[in-house]
Motif scaffolding. Structure first.
Motif, PDB file in Angstrom:
ATOM      1  N   MET A  18       0.890  -1.299   0.045  1.00  0.00           N
ATOM      2  CA  MET A  18      -0.049   0.113  -0.119  1.00  0.00           C
ATOM      3  C   MET A  18       0.752   1.269   0.100  1.00  0.00           C
ATOM      4  SD  MET A  18      -3.384  -0.953   2.444  1.00  0.00           S
ATOM      5  CE  MET A  18      -2.336  -1.521   3.655  1.00  0.00           C
ATOM      6  N   SER A  19       2.002   1.232   0.797  1.00  0.00           N
ATOM      7  CA  SER A  19       2.826   2.342   0.621  1.00  0.00           C
ATOM      8  C   SER A  19       3.537   2.487  -0.558  1.00  0.00           C
ATOM      9  CB  SER A  19       4.022   2.129   1.716  1.00  0.00           C
ATOM     10  OG  SER A  19       4.984   3.121   1.793  1.00  0.00           O
ATOM     11  N   LEU A  20       3.898   1.386  -1.367  1.00  0.00           N
ATOM     12  CA  LEU A  20       4.375   1.563  -2.570  1.00  0.00           C
ATOM     13  C   LEU A  20       3.477   2.208  -3.596  1.00  0.00           C
ATOM     14  CD1 LEU A  20       6.638   0.857  -4.786  1.00  0.00           C
ATOM     15  CD2 LEU A  20       5.647  -1.483  -4.813  1.00  0.00           C
ATOM     16  N   VAL A  26       1.905   9.537  -7.121  1.00  0.00           N
ATOM     17  CA  VAL A  26       2.260  11.100  -7.191  1.00  0.00           C
ATOM     18  C   VAL A  26       3.078  10.993  -8.455  1.00  0.00           C
ATOM     19  CG1 VAL A  26       3.964  12.602  -6.146  1.00  0.00           C
ATOM     20  CG2 VAL A  26       2.861  10.870  -4.908  1.00  0.00           C
ATOM     21  N   ALA A  27       2.539  12.125  -9.045  1.00  0.00           N
ATOM     22  CA  ALA A  27       3.077  12.646 -10.508  1.00  0.00           C
ATOM     23  C   ALA A  27       4.523  12.963 -10.385  1.00  0.00           C
ATOM     24  CB  ALA A  27       2.356  13.634 -11.038  1.00  0.00           C
ATOM     25  N   LYS A 205      11.274  10.098   0.024  1.00  0.00           N
ATOM     26  CA  LYS A 205      10.319  11.203   0.767  1.00  0.00           C
ATOM     27  C   LYS A 205      10.130  12.419  -0.311  1.00  0.00           C
ATOM     28  CE  LYS A 205      13.512  12.339   3.702  1.00  0.00           C
ATOM     29  NZ  LYS A 205      14.143  12.871   4.800  1.00  0.00           N
ATOM     30  N   ASN A 206      10.602  12.416  -1.402  1.00  0.00           N
ATOM     31  CA  ASN A 206      10.475  13.575  -2.433  1.00  0.00           C
ATOM     32  C   ASN A 206       9.972  13.106  -3.904  1.00  0.00           C
ATOM     33  OD1 ASN A 206      11.232  15.396  -0.162  1.00  0.00           O
ATOM     34  ND2 ASN A 206      13.247  15.093  -0.872  1.00  0.00           N
ATOM     35  N   PRO A 207       9.003  12.177  -3.951  1.00  0.00           N
ATOM     36  CA  PRO A 207       8.589  11.907  -5.168  1.00  0.00           C
ATOM     37  C   PRO A 207       7.966  12.762  -6.123  1.00  0.00           C
ATOM     38  CG  PRO A 207       6.734  11.014  -3.651  1.00  0.00           C
ATOM     39  CD  PRO A 207       8.195  11.757  -2.820  1.00  0.00           C
ATOM     40  N   VAL A 237       7.528   3.854 -12.433  1.00  0.00           N
ATOM     41  CA  VAL A 237       8.851   4.701 -12.098  1.00  0.00           C
ATOM     42  C   VAL A 237       8.959   5.635 -13.324  1.00  0.00           C
ATOM     43  CG1 VAL A 237       9.916   3.181 -10.477  1.00  0.00           C
ATOM     44  CG2 VAL A 237      10.314   3.114 -13.045  1.00  0.00           C
ATOM     45  N   PRO A 238       9.601   6.921 -12.986  1.00  0.00           N
ATOM     46  CA  PRO A 238       9.775   8.085 -13.946  1.00  0.00           C
ATOM     47  C   PRO A 238      10.402   7.576 -15.199  1.00  0.00           C
ATOM     48  CG  PRO A 238       9.991   8.837 -11.766  1.00  0.00           C
ATOM     49  CD  PRO A 238       9.907   7.430 -11.819  1.00  0.00           C
TER      50      PRO A 238
END
Length: 294
Positions: A18-20, A26-27, A205-207, A237-238
């Protein structure tokens, strides 16, 4: 009963899953615009927009291992048209350390560099400092080359350091073995790299500010590399890197693995071929749709 997500022989709980999922929702702070595309080869010219400006790709990244390019100032580097360069998480994490760099407003402030930065994860040091390292599921134990103290670089620690560095592109911590290694160790490293990717995603922490790239492993074994591609591309992933090559293998094997990787990576996301510094390889790699080199 808790739902599980399995990779290899290890599982993670639904809490981590769920955390993943929450992190992946998040964009990413990255956009990619295709400028031109060859109808015959895979070659593309693109504009990659990152938090510190646009980067025209394909691009060669200079390496500033410890936050500086040897023999050149950041102003000179900027004047040459460099829009992204690379820093080393392992060495910067050892000294001057993430706390000091964070106080300097991240690696950009520490370097006085206004363009983009990519930081590796410290994974390559498993090969380059193999005599000083030990790999476990928890992470990599290193003996400091400076004072001999033992340190643990886990996926979470690698991402924590990179969050402090504030790089525009962060690399996952992967289990790196030399490209000339064969046998069970290659499969072990591939499966562990997938598990560590999930831990890196959860630790970021900064996605919304920093892009985390996955690293495809599998050595020179086509089945293992395809299995890694299948599993990692399920994560939103980006961008993706092709790892575990350019370490002394025969060039036919190198080209075969690069071709396999580029055939199966998402076309709409940037690709970074790691460890290729010889200019003679860059043109054919561009024709195979690779974006970054160093």
């Amino acid at each position: 009963m808790a739902a599980t997500m399995q990779c290899g022989d290890d599982t993670t709980t639904s809490e981590n899953s769920m955390s993943l999922k929450k992190t992946l929702s998040v964009a990413s702070p990255l956009t990619l615009r295709i400028v031109a595309e060859c109808p015959v080869t895979k070659a593309r010219a693109c504009e990659l927009v990152l938090p510190h400006g646009a980067v025209n790709t394909p691009v060669f990244m200079p390496v500033g291992t410890q936050g500086t390019m040897k023999g050149i100032t950041v102003d000179q580097l900027d004047a040459l048209g460099c829009r992204i360069c690379l820093g080393n998480t392992y060495h910067l994490g050892m000294r001057p350390g993430p706390d000091l760099i964070e106080k300097a407003r991240g690696l950009h402030g520490f370097m006085n560099w206004k363009r983009n930065l990519l930081t590796d994860s410290g994974g390559f040091q498993m090969v380059s400092l193999v005599e000083l390292s030990e790999v476990t599921e928890e992470g990599v134990k290193f003996k400091s080359p400076y004072d001999g103290k033992e340190i643990l670089l886990s996926p979470e620690k690698s991402i924590s350091i990179q969050n402090s560095l504030g790089s525009d592109i962060m690399m996952q911590l992967d289990d790196v073995v030399s490209s000339t290694v064969t046998g069970p160790r290659v499969e072990e490293a591939m499966h562990r790299s997938i598990r560590w990717l999930d831990r890196c995603i959860a630790a970021n922490k900064n996605p919304d500010k920093q892009n985390l790239f996955a690293i495809i492993q599998g050595g020179l074994n086509a089945e293992l590399r395809k299995a890694c591609l299948d599993e990692m591309t399920r994560r939103d992933v980006p961008g993706f890197a092709i790892g575990g090559l350019s370490g002394g293998e025969e060039k036919d094997d190198f080209w075969r693995m690069v071709t396999l990787s580029t055939d199966h990576l998402p076309r709409e996301k940037p690709r970074y071929l790691m460890g290729v510094g010889y200019i003679i390889y860059h043109l054919p790699l561009m024709l195979m749709f690779c974006f970054f080199f160093f």
